[in-house]
Design an enzyme around this catalytic site. Structure first.
Site, PDB file in Angstrom:
ATOM      1  CG  HIS A 222      -2.062  -0.931  -4.571  1.00 20.13           C
ATOM      2  ND1 HIS A 222      -2.302   0.405  -4.162  1.00 20.13           N
ATOM      3  CD2 HIS A 222      -2.079  -1.404  -3.318  1.00 20.13           C
ATOM      4  CE1 HIS A 222      -2.892   0.479  -2.971  1.00 20.13           C
ATOM      5  NE2 HIS A 222      -2.635  -0.565  -2.601  1.00 20.13           N
TER       6      HIS A 222
ATOM      7  CB  SER B 108      -0.974  -0.087   1.186  1.00 21.01           C
ATOM      8  OG  SER B 108      -1.644  -1.021   1.429  1.00 21.01           O
TER       9      SER B 108
ATOM     10  CG  ASN C  68      -3.341   3.771  -0.326  1.00 25.35           C
ATOM     11  OD1 ASN C  68      -4.673   3.748  -0.260  1.00 25.35           O
ATOM     12  ND2 ASN C  68      -2.781   2.595  -0.118  1.00 25.35           N
TER      13      ASN C  68
HETATM   14  N1  CAA Z   1     -15.545 -10.039  -0.630  1.00 30.57           N
HETATM   15  C1  CAA Z   1     -16.213 -10.350  -2.030  1.00 30.57           C
HETATM   16  N2  CAA Z   1     -17.410  -9.749  -2.061  1.00 30.57           N
HETATM   17  C2  CAA Z   1     -17.815  -8.918  -1.527  1.00 30.57           C
HETATM   18  C3  CAA Z   1     -17.283  -8.327  -0.417  1.00 30.57           C
HETATM   19  C4  CAA Z   1     -16.180  -9.288   0.234  1.00 30.57           C
HETATM   20  N3  CAA Z   1     -15.297  -8.956   1.374  1.00 30.57           N
HETATM   21  N4  CAA Z   1     -17.815  -7.607   0.123  1.00 30.57           N
HETATM   22  C5  CAA Z   1     -18.911  -7.299  -0.528  1.00 30.57           C
HETATM   23  N5  CAA Z   1     -19.025  -7.892  -1.543  1.00 30.57           N
HETATM   24  C6  CAA Z   1     -19.836  -8.022  -2.778  1.00 30.57           C
HETATM   25  C7  CAA Z   1     -21.210  -8.363  -2.374  1.00 30.57           C
HETATM   26  O1  CAA Z   1     -21.112  -9.706  -2.295  1.00 30.57           O
HETATM   27  C8  CAA Z   1     -22.112  -7.436  -3.534  1.00 30.57           C
HETATM   28  O2  CAA Z   1     -22.001  -8.328  -4.416  1.00 30.57           O
HETATM   29  P1  CAA Z   1     -23.067  -8.098  -5.578  1.00 30.57           P
HETATM   30  O3  CAA Z   1     -23.513  -6.797  -5.795  1.00 30.57           O
HETATM   31  O4  CAA Z   1     -22.485  -9.075  -6.901  1.00 30.57           O
HETATM   32  O5  CAA Z   1     -24.128  -8.852  -4.821  1.00 30.57           O
HETATM   33  C9  CAA Z   1     -21.173  -6.356  -3.652  1.00 30.57           C
HETATM   34  O6  CAA Z   1     -19.851  -6.577  -3.204  1.00 30.57           O
HETATM   35  C10 CAA Z   1     -21.989  -5.279  -2.594  1.00 30.57           C
HETATM   36  O7  CAA Z   1     -21.838  -5.578  -1.421  1.00 30.57           O
HETATM   37  P2  CAA Z   1     -23.088  -5.394  -0.506  1.00 30.57           P
HETATM   38  O8  CAA Z   1     -24.349  -5.046  -1.154  1.00 30.57           O
HETATM   39  O9  CAA Z   1     -23.116  -6.099   0.700  1.00 30.57           O
HETATM   40  O10 CAA Z   1     -22.481  -4.053   0.300  1.00 30.57           O
HETATM   41  P3  CAA Z   1     -22.441  -2.614  -0.149  1.00 30.57           P
HETATM   42  O11 CAA Z   1     -23.266  -2.148  -1.277  1.00 30.57           O
HETATM   43  O12 CAA Z   1     -22.444  -1.772   0.997  1.00 30.57           O
HETATM   44  O13 CAA Z   1     -20.732  -2.696  -0.928  1.00 30.57           O
HETATM   45  C11 CAA Z   1     -18.418  -2.701  -0.814  1.00 30.57           C
HETATM   46  C12 CAA Z   1     -19.671  -3.139  -0.185  1.00 30.57           C
HETATM   47  C13 CAA Z   1     -18.206  -3.027  -2.313  1.00 30.57           C
HETATM   48  C14 CAA Z   1     -17.339  -3.020   0.101  1.00 30.57           C
HETATM   49  C15 CAA Z   1     -18.846  -0.875  -0.729  1.00 30.57           C
HETATM   50  O14 CAA Z   1     -18.995  -0.673   0.340  1.00 30.57           O
HETATM   51  C16 CAA Z   1     -17.630  -0.080  -1.066  1.00 30.57           C
HETATM   52  O15 CAA Z   1     -17.291  -0.071  -2.247  1.00 30.57           O
HETATM   53  N6  CAA Z   1     -16.725   0.455  -0.206  1.00 30.57           N
HETATM   54  C17 CAA Z   1     -15.432   1.023  -0.197  1.00 30.57           C
HETATM   55  C18 CAA Z   1     -14.172   0.202  -0.371  1.00 30.57           C
HETATM   56  C19 CAA Z   1     -13.010   0.872  -0.629  1.00 30.57           C
HETATM   57  O16 CAA Z   1     -12.938   2.208  -0.627  1.00 30.57           O
HETATM   58  N7  CAA Z   1     -12.029   0.096  -0.725  1.00 30.57           N
HETATM   59  C20 CAA Z   1     -10.535   0.771  -1.035  1.00 30.57           C
HETATM   60  C21 CAA Z   1      -9.944   0.593   0.458  1.00 30.57           C
HETATM   61  S1  CAA Z   1      -8.307   1.277   0.218  1.00 30.57           S
HETATM   62  C22 CAA Z   1      -7.498  -0.093  -0.365  1.00 30.57           C
HETATM   63  O17 CAA Z   1      -7.993  -1.022  -0.674  1.00 30.57           O
HETATM   64  C23 CAA Z   1      -5.880   0.359  -0.615  1.00 30.57           C
HETATM   65  C24 CAA Z   1      -4.939   0.055   0.476  1.00 30.57           C
HETATM   66  O18 CAA Z   1      -3.941  -0.077  -0.089  1.00 30.57           O
HETATM   67  C25 CAA Z   1      -5.438   0.316   1.820  1.00 30.57           C
HETATM   68  P1  NAD Z   2      -3.753  -9.207   6.391  1.00 30.38           P
HETATM   69  O1  NAD Z   2      -3.031  -8.911   7.686  1.00 30.38           O
HETATM   70  O2  NAD Z   2      -5.018  -9.511   6.096  1.00 30.38           O
HETATM   71  O3  NAD Z   2      -2.689 -10.359   5.987  1.00 30.38           O
HETATM   72  C1  NAD Z   2      -1.533 -10.324   6.075  1.00 30.38           C
HETATM   73  C2  NAD Z   2      -0.816 -11.694   5.729  1.00 30.38           C
HETATM   74  O4  NAD Z   2       0.632 -11.817   6.204  1.00 30.38           O
HETATM   75  C3  NAD Z   2      -1.375 -12.824   6.870  1.00 30.38           C
HETATM   76  O5  NAD Z   2      -1.808 -13.782   5.904  1.00 30.38           O
HETATM   77  C4  NAD Z   2      -0.399 -13.335   7.526  1.00 30.38           C
HETATM   78  O6  NAD Z   2      -0.210 -14.858   7.751  1.00 30.38           O
HETATM   79  C5  NAD Z   2       0.930 -13.050   6.699  1.00 30.38           C
HETATM   80  N1  NAD Z   2       2.317 -12.845   7.729  1.00 30.38           N
HETATM   81  C6  NAD Z   2       2.419 -12.260   8.727  1.00 30.38           C
HETATM   82  N2  NAD Z   2       3.427 -11.979   9.173  1.00 30.38           N
HETATM   83  C7  NAD Z   2       4.120 -12.737   8.196  1.00 30.38           C
HETATM   84  C8  NAD Z   2       5.528 -13.025   8.129  1.00 30.38           C
HETATM   85  N3  NAD Z   2       6.504 -12.510   8.951  1.00 30.38           N
HETATM   86  N4  NAD Z   2       6.007 -13.435   6.830  1.00 30.38           N
HETATM   87  C9  NAD Z   2       5.134 -13.607   5.900  1.00 30.38           C
HETATM   88  N5  NAD Z   2       3.770 -13.701   6.075  1.00 30.38           N
HETATM   89  C10 NAD Z   2       3.372 -12.937   7.072  1.00 30.38           C
HETATM   90  O7  NAD Z   2      -3.053  -7.859   5.571  1.00 30.38           O
HETATM   91  P2  NAD Z   2      -3.678  -7.464   4.274  1.00 30.38           P
HETATM   92  O8  NAD Z   2      -4.687  -6.352   4.609  1.00 30.38           O
HETATM   93  O9  NAD Z   2      -3.998  -8.544   3.327  1.00 30.38           O
HETATM   94  O10 NAD Z   2      -2.539  -6.641   3.596  1.00 30.38           O
HETATM   95  C11 NAD Z   2      -1.393  -7.450   2.869  1.00 30.38           C
HETATM   96  C12 NAD Z   2      -0.778  -6.256   2.086  1.00 30.38           C
HETATM   97  O11 NAD Z   2      -1.706  -5.578   1.253  1.00 30.38           O
HETATM   98  C13 NAD Z   2      -0.045  -5.122   2.587  1.00 30.38           C
HETATM   99  O12 NAD Z   2       1.192  -4.995   2.164  1.00 30.38           O
HETATM  100  C14 NAD Z   2      -1.134  -4.323   2.679  1.00 30.38           C
HETATM  101  O13 NAD Z   2      -0.531  -2.849   2.833  1.00 30.38           O
HETATM  102  C15 NAD Z   2      -1.732  -4.230   1.107  1.00 30.38           C
HETATM  103  N6  NAD Z   2      -2.983  -3.772   1.087  1.00 30.38           N
HETATM  104  C16 NAD Z   2      -4.091  -3.977   2.012  1.00 30.38           C
HETATM  105  C17 NAD Z   2      -5.094  -3.433   1.687  1.00 30.38           C
HETATM  106  C18 NAD Z   2      -6.393  -3.265   2.723  1.00 30.38           C
HETATM  107  O14 NAD Z   2      -7.240  -2.715   2.368  1.00 30.38           O
HETATM  108  N7  NAD Z   2      -6.157  -4.056   3.825  1.00 30.38           N
HETATM  109  C19 NAD Z   2      -5.328  -2.737   0.453  1.00 30.38           C
HETATM  110  C20 NAD Z   2      -4.237  -2.901  -0.508  1.00 30.38           C
HETATM  111  C21 NAD Z   2      -3.264  -3.394  -0.292  1.00 30.38           C
END
Ligand code: CAA
Ligand code: NAD
Length: 295
Positions: free
Chosen positions: A141, A120, A191
């Site tokens: 990503h 991330s 991000n």
């Molecule tokens: N796995 C698989 N499918 C999932 C799921 C999951 N964990 N959660 C929800 N879904 C699916 C549902 O099955 C549903 O599918 P259908 O439309 O085909 O039936 C669809 O997603 C919509 O789900 P819901 O109706 O239950 O719920 P919702 O309308 O509230 O949508 C959501 C859920 C898609 C997660 C929506 O809330 C959303 O888009 N949220 C924002 C997510 C977001 O911003 N993600 C980015 C995070 S940042 C990141 O990832 C980067 C990083 O590095 C941290």
């Molecule tokens: P998570 O905590 O769900 O999973 C992390 C995994 O790493 C686990 O399966 C764990 O068993 C494994 N792990 C822990 N310690 C370890 C070690 N020492 N060596 C090898 N494996 C080890 O985390 P996540 O949310 O799946 O994030 C995984 C990666 O994806 C990170 O780099 C995160 O920044 C990135 N990412 C996360 C998101 C998010 O929304 N969570 C979105 C995009 C990218």
């Protein structure tokens, strides 16, 4: 052009399990690696659950689910990844742990294997430099939840070769995603913009601006975001968000990336969000309930 046939994913947590699922559904023989048997079992069970849900909703035929599940091979031995053409890493957001894994993969995998990180916030260059193949090293990503979110940021460093970049980009499209190209800057496109917003929401809570529920409600109803910032933080993982903030703050030295104290306290207490049952909300009942977090 490098042909990608066999795929492996290291880490089968929140992100890794989703990446395994979409790769297998797209027809790739996919190896899922985890650190131990318990984590592997958990990861495979969540893939199965996600596909079952898709079948229940009529989005996936039961035979297609069974075929996809049959394409997945779980392992805890990195040696089983030797014949993979693409390895996507999705383990914890920790540079040293990732570098160690990549240097082992570099020794084990065949010469043509493309290595990719789903990080991330870390830079791809730092991980590529731990291998002898920076020309075959990219960022891929994905976004959470992987089966639903359409975007993949495909990241090249100054050392990435054109052939590997193209192969990774085309592979992302082949698993049903919309790739965009980004340079190797911490946080890439999404991000860089999203993380300060989530951290600002936590700072607003610390400053007593409004309640968790009302800040979430305001951002959903006022801007059309699908989730408010606290629901989203719990969804991403409080531990992961904290690591991302630390890394981005170290990279840019800008206060907007600094992890707020409340976030740090929550990590200390093991309140990692949905995955641990508690974060900004408590998930133990039928409906999430906002936590009391007077600061
Ligand atoms: N796995 C698989 N499918 C999932 C799921 C999951 N964990 N959660 C929800 N879904 C699916 C549902 O099955 C549903 O599918 P259908 O439309 O085909 O039936 C669809 O997603 C919509 O789900 P819901 O109706 O239950 O719920 P919702 O309308 O509230 O949508 C959501 C859920 C898609 C997660 C929506 O809330 C959303 O888009 N949220 C924002 C997510 C977001 O911003 N993600 C980015 C995070 S940042 C990141 O990832 C980067 C990083 O590095 C941290
Ligand atoms: P998570 O905590 O769900 O999973 C992390 C995994 O790493 C686990 O399966 C764990 O068993 C494994 N792990 C822990 N310690 C370890 C070690 N020492 N060596 C090898 N494996 C080890 O985390 P996540 O949310 O799946 O994030 C995984 C990666 O994806 C990170 O780099 C995160 O920044 C990135 N990412 C996360 C998101 C998010 O929304 N969570 C979105 C995009 C990218």
């Amino acid at each position: 052009m490098a042909e990608i046939g066999k795929v492996a994913v290291t880490g089968c947590g929140l992100m890794g399990s989703g990446i395994v699922e979409i790769a297998a559904k797209a027809g790739y023989e996919t190896t899922a690696w985890e650190i131990d048997e318990e984590a592997l079992e958990r990861g495979l069970a969540s893939i199965r659950k996600s596909m079952d849900r898709a079948v229940d909703k009529g989005k996936l035929e039961a035979p297609a689910r069974d075929e996809a599940m049959a394409r997945i091979r779980g392992t805890t031995s990195l040696d089983d990844l030797a014949d993979s053409d693409l390895v996507v890493e999705a383990i914890v957001e920790d540079l040293d742990v990732k570098k160690d894994l990549f240097s082992r993969l570099d020794r084990i995998c065949h010469e043509g294997t493309i290595l990719a990180s789903n990080t991330s916030s870390l830079t791809i260059t730092e991980m590529a430099a731990a291998t002898n193949r920076p020309d075959r090293f990219v960022g891929l990503h994905f976004f959470n939840p992987v089966p639903v979110m359409k975007l993949v940021e495909v990241v090249r460093t100054i050392a990435t070769g054109e052939e590997a970049f193209r192969a990774a980009y085309d592979w992302a499209a082949s698993v049903g995603k919309e790739p965009v190209e980004a340079k190797d800057a911490s946080g890439f496109i999404v991000n860089r913009l999203l993380v300060p917003y989530m951290l600002d929401a936590i700072r607003s809570l610390e400053h007593g601006l409004a309640s968790i529920e009302d800040i979430d409600k305001a951002m959903v109803l006022g801007t059309g975001y699908p989730m408010g910032p606290f629901v989203l933080s719990d969804f991403v993982g409080i531990d992961t968000l904290f690591r991302i903030a630390e890394i981005m703050y170290e990279e840019y030295a800008e206060s907007r990336f600094a992890p707020p104290p409340l976030l740090r306290r929550m990590v200390t207490l093991g309140r990692f969000g949905r995955k641990s049952g508690r974060g900004f909300y408590d998930y133990s009942g039928d409906e999430p309930v906002p936590m009391k977090l007077d600061f």
